[in-house]
Design a protein around this motif. Structure first.
Motif, mmCIF file in Angstrom:
data_model
loop_
_atom_site.group_PDB
_atom_site.id
_atom_site.type_symbol
_atom_site.label_atom_id
_atom_site.label_comp_id
_atom_site.label_asym_id
_atom_site.label_seq_id
_atom_site.Cartn_x
_atom_site.Cartn_y
_atom_site.Cartn_z
ATOM 1 N N GLU A 1 0.838 -1.189 0.000
ATOM 2 C CA GLU A 1 0.000 0.000 0.000
ATOM 3 C C GLU A 1 0.878 1.246 0.000
ATOM 4 O O GLU A 1 1.822 1.374 0.780
ATOM 5 N N GLY A 2 0.608 2.162 -0.942
ATOM 6 C CA GLY A 2 1.371 3.404 -1.036
ATOM 7 C C GLY A 2 2.683 3.280 -1.788
ATOM 8 O O GLY A 2 3.425 4.254 -1.881
ATOM 9 N N GLU A 3 2.971 2.119 -2.358
ATOM 10 C CA GLU A 3 4.235 1.918 -3.062
ATOM 11 C C GLU A 3 4.074 2.199 -4.556
ATOM 12 O O GLU A 3 3.037 1.907 -5.155
ATOM 13 N N MET A 4 5.120 2.779 -5.153
ATOM 14 C CA MET A 4 5.154 3.033 -6.591
ATOM 15 C C MET A 4 6.357 2.318 -7.200
ATOM 16 O O MET A 4 7.450 2.336 -6.643
ATOM 17 N N ASN B 1 10.489 7.836 -7.611
ATOM 18 C CA ASN B 1 11.268 8.388 -6.499
ATOM 19 C C ASN B 1 10.542 9.519 -5.787
ATOM 20 O O ASN B 1 11.104 10.151 -4.900
ATOM 21 N N GLY B 2 9.298 9.770 -6.194
ATOM 22 C CA GLY B 2 8.533 10.837 -5.586
ATOM 23 C C GLY B 2 7.723 10.357 -4.401
ATOM 24 O O GLY B 2 8.088 9.400 -3.715
ATOM 25 N N VAL B 3 6.595 11.022 -4.169
ATOM 26 C CA VAL B 3 5.760 10.737 -2.999
ATOM 27 C C VAL B 3 4.332 10.464 -3.464
ATOM 28 O O VAL B 3 3.775 11.225 -4.272
ATOM 29 N N LEU B 4 3.745 9.379 -2.969
ATOM 30 C CA LEU B 4 2.332 9.072 -3.168
ATOM 31 C C LEU B 4 1.628 9.323 -1.844
ATOM 32 O O LEU B 4 1.885 8.635 -0.855
ATOM 33 N N THR B 5 0.757 10.330 -1.823
ATOM 34 C CA THR B 5 0.151 10.735 -0.551
ATOM 35 C C THR B 5 -1.137 9.968 -0.274
ATOM 36 O O THR B 5 -1.783 9.441 -1.185
ATOM 37 N N ASP C 1 -3.980 11.126 0.468
ATOM 38 C CA ASP C 1 -5.177 11.729 -0.103
ATOM 39 C C ASP C 1 -5.128 11.811 -1.631
ATOM 40 O O ASP C 1 -5.851 12.584 -2.253
ATOM 41 N N GLY C 2 -4.250 10.985 -2.227
ATOM 42 C CA GLY C 2 -4.347 10.759 -3.662
ATOM 43 C C GLY C 2 -3.572 11.668 -4.575
ATOM 44 O O GLY C 2 -4.068 12.040 -5.651
ATOM 45 N N HIS C 3 -2.351 12.028 -4.218
ATOM 46 C CA HIS C 3 -1.517 12.863 -5.078
ATOM 47 C C HIS C 3 -0.170 12.175 -5.323
ATOM 48 O O HIS C 3 0.414 11.585 -4.405
ATOM 49 N N ILE C 4 0.316 12.280 -6.557
ATOM 50 C CA ILE C 4 1.682 11.864 -6.890
ATOM 51 C C ILE C 4 2.504 13.135 -7.009
ATOM 52 O O ILE C 4 2.168 14.024 -7.808
ATOM 53 N N VAL C 5 3.573 13.232 -6.220
ATOM 54 C CA VAL C 5 4.347 14.466 -6.166
ATOM 55 C C VAL C 5 5.763 14.211 -6.669
ATOM 56 O O VAL C 5 6.443 13.284 -6.222
ATOM 57 N N CYS C 6 6.204 15.054 -7.595
ATOM 58 C CA CYS C 6 7.527 14.926 -8.217
ATOM 59 C C CYS C 6 8.640 15.117 -7.185
ATOM 60 O O CYS C 6 8.565 16.031 -6.357
ATOM 61 N N PRO C 7 9.699 14.287 -7.246
ATOM 62 C CA PRO C 7 10.791 14.400 -6.273
ATOM 63 C C PRO C 7 11.705 15.592 -6.499
ATOM 64 O O PRO C 7 12.444 15.979 -5.601
ATOM 65 N N TRP C 8 11.680 16.190 -7.686
ATOM 66 C CA TRP C 8 12.616 17.264 -7.994
ATOM 67 C C TRP C 8 12.057 18.643 -7.674
ATOM 68 O O TRP C 8 12.708 19.427 -6.988
ATOM 69 N N ASP D 1 2.015 8.565 5.769
ATOM 70 C CA ASP D 1 0.769 9.311 5.902
ATOM 71 C C ASP D 1 -0.396 8.489 5.360
ATOM 72 O O ASP D 1 -1.495 8.991 5.174
ATOM 73 N N GLN D 2 -0.141 7.210 5.090
ATOM 74 C CA GLN D 2 -1.174 6.352 4.536
ATOM 75 C C GLN D 2 -2.165 5.970 5.625
ATOM 76 O O GLN D 2 -1.785 5.457 6.671
#
Length: 542
Positions: free
Chosen positions: A16-19, A56-60, A62-69, A540-541
């Motif tokens: 869960e929460g892994e990309m 290498n980013g973040v999967l939150t 509440d449903g957002h994929i956030v770029c690591p850079w 934060d999952q």
């Protein structure tokens, strides 16, 4: 476009929460596979801004994929762009479960494209009459406001008034390159804008806003009526009120023409130019780094702080940056104030030397003033709008200007409430302006949403990239994890037990993760960080 149903994994391959990045055989490309709240999803694998690997980013939670850079944000459900600095969305692939097997519908064309133009929800037109948004300013804030209005279905007319002679550009590259081909920096093409019924007038300077008549006046004499007005004029470089500042080869940097002029002046000096950068701001230091890479150039930085970035990053991190620059041959005159500039003996209209208030004097073929910017709001004098002491406009959480119902302000000219804190601040950064524009567009279209984006910015100097998330105003301590001297660290800026911000080098995606933890109110305390807590291990999952 032909799609194939491919077996790209099994349900137990993902926590869960892994990309994970999965290679798609026969396409030469990859996709991103992830699990969010028990659902398996797939999108394109790279950020549509500068191509960062999203695995290498973040999967939150509440449903957002956030770029690591650089902190660009996409919907985990749809792949739609939600926050800058990216403009385009991710491609979403249909996922099916066949027992324990994860099956994904993939087409080679989509894998190759690796991005999707955001949907224009206004349909194919025509534009509804009697509704008009006028945007003053052709920077990233103004451009994204227009783009986002169409994404959320606004069907009135949109017109951008830009004083620059070209379409909106990726301005942050100017200080990192100096010499640029402006056509290669264009954010959105003229065909793209035409297809979305976005009208843009270049080389158009606004001189006055008549609120009573709801009209904008231009230098050419045109009167442009509006129903809703968005002010996005950005900043104007500060010019020191000293003798000699109008000599030739004394520059500020704001427009593409400025960068090209600086580069030409440097490379025109036979045997190598002596360049003096006044100001140890982020723009000034990026210019110093770029200029120092030009063969034969000798660069000196004059700054008022003890070390570069001391106010924002602290003396330890700022000192490490100074050592980095010194290792590249750049010299520093810190805790110094400029007295005046003197002309060359053989050319009285060209700068020849820099004189400090201490009396110290040194030669200069080129001088670049990097002493910050001021809100570009001179045209609002007499408009009845209340300007802050610094010339900015105070706005609410939807970027509506205080005391108005039909005027919004975004970007460098907006003093806005910091998400999760409520403190008022003004931030001069390209990506922040973009996110302001998206928030304003939602409000104008009747779909107001709370602005929750934590401020995020970055700088690149000599190949070293620093990320910064949060608002560290008023910090009283810096907690460092890692090696500052080795330029691989995370520095947390705290006030008591509260973490206000973080600066990182070589620690992706710590800055992105901290931004999301701050937004969600789940950031560890200062004591926990001192004890060695790793923010990347904070889940934060839910």
């Amino acid at each position: 476009m032909s799609a194939s149903l491919l077996h790209l994994g099994n349900v137990n391959d993902l926590r869960e929460g892994e990309m994970k990045e999965i290679e798609v055989e026969g396409t030469g490309g990859k996709i991103l596979l992830y699990r969010h709240k028990g659902t398996y999803r797939a999108t394109s694998n790279k950020c549509t801004h500068y191509g960062a690997p999203l695995k290498n980013g973040v999967l939150t939670s509440d449903g957002h994929i956030v770029c690591p850079w650089h902190g660009a944000c996409f919907s985990a459900e749809t792949g739609d762009i939600e926050d800058g600095p990216a403009l385009d969305s991710l491609i979403r692939y249909a996922v099916h479960l066949d027992g324990d097997r994860i099956m994904v519908e993939v087409s080679p064309e989509e894998v190759k494209a690796n991005r999707r133009i955001p949907m224009c929800k206004m349909g194919q037109g025509p534009v509804e009459k009697g509704k008009a948004v006028v945007i003053v300013g052709g920077g990233s804030g103004g451009m994204v406001t227009a783009d986002a209005l169409r994404e959320v279905g606004y069907n009135g007319s949109i017109r951008i008034l830009s004083e620059e002679p070209h379409l909106p550009i990726d301005r942050i590259k100017l200080s990192k390159m100096l010499q640029v081909d402006v056509n290669k920096l264009i954010l959105r093409s003229s065909d793209y804008l035409k297809d979305r019924f976005i009208d843009i007038s270049t080389s158009t300077e606004v001189t006055k806003v008549d609120r009573e008549a709801k009209v904008v006046h231009t230098r050419s004499g045109e009167k442009v009526p509006y129903d809703t007005l968005v002010l996005a004029t950005g900043g104007k470089p500060r010019v020191l009120p000293i003798e000699g500042v109008k000599l030739g080869n004394v520059f500020t940097l704001r427009h593409a023409k400025d960068g090209n002029a600086i580069y030409k002046a440097i490379t025109s000096v036979e045997g190598g130019a002596k360049v003096v950068v006044v100001g140890s701001s982020f723009i000034g230091m990026e210019v110093a780094a770029t200029a120092s890479a030009i063969e034969g150039t000798k660069v000196t930085v004059v700054g008022m702080e003890t070390v570069p970035f001391a106010r924002i990053l602290g003396s330890k991190v700022g000192g490490a940056f100074q050592k980095l620059h010194e290792s590249k041959g750049i010299q520093f005159q810190m805790e110094a104030a400029l007295s005046h500039l003197e002309a060359r003996t053989e050319a009285s209209d060209q700068v020849g030397s820099v004189v400090l208030k201490s009396g110290q004097k040194f030669d200069a073929d080129v001088v670049v003033l990097g002493v910050g910017v001021a809100p570009a709001t001179d045209y609002l004098q007499g408009s009845g709008l209340d300007l802050e002491k610094d010339g900015s406009l105070r706005v609410d959480e939807h970027f509506k200007v205080q005391g108005t119902e039909d005027i919004y302000a975004v970007g460098d000219i907006a003093t806005f409430p910091v998400p999760c804190k409520g403190d008022m601040t003004r931030i001069e950064h390209w990506a922040v302006a973009q996110n302001h524009g998206r928030a304003a567009a939602n409000a104008i279209a009747g779909q107001p949403m709370a602005y929750e984006k934590i401020p995020f910015f970055w700088t690149a100097q000599h190949g070293i990239n620093l990320r910064y998330a949060g608002s560290g105003i008023g910090y009283d301590n810096v907690i460092v994890q890692g090696d500052v001297e080795g330029l691989k660290f995370a520095a947390f800026y705290t006030k008591g037990e509260e973490v206000l911000a973080v600066a990182t080098i070589g620690k992706d995606p710590v800055a992105t993760k901290v931004a999301e933890l701050l937004r969600l109110g789940q950031m560890p305390t200062a004591s926990e960080l001192k004890a060695g807590k790793d923010v990347l291990e904070v889940s934060d999952q839910n």
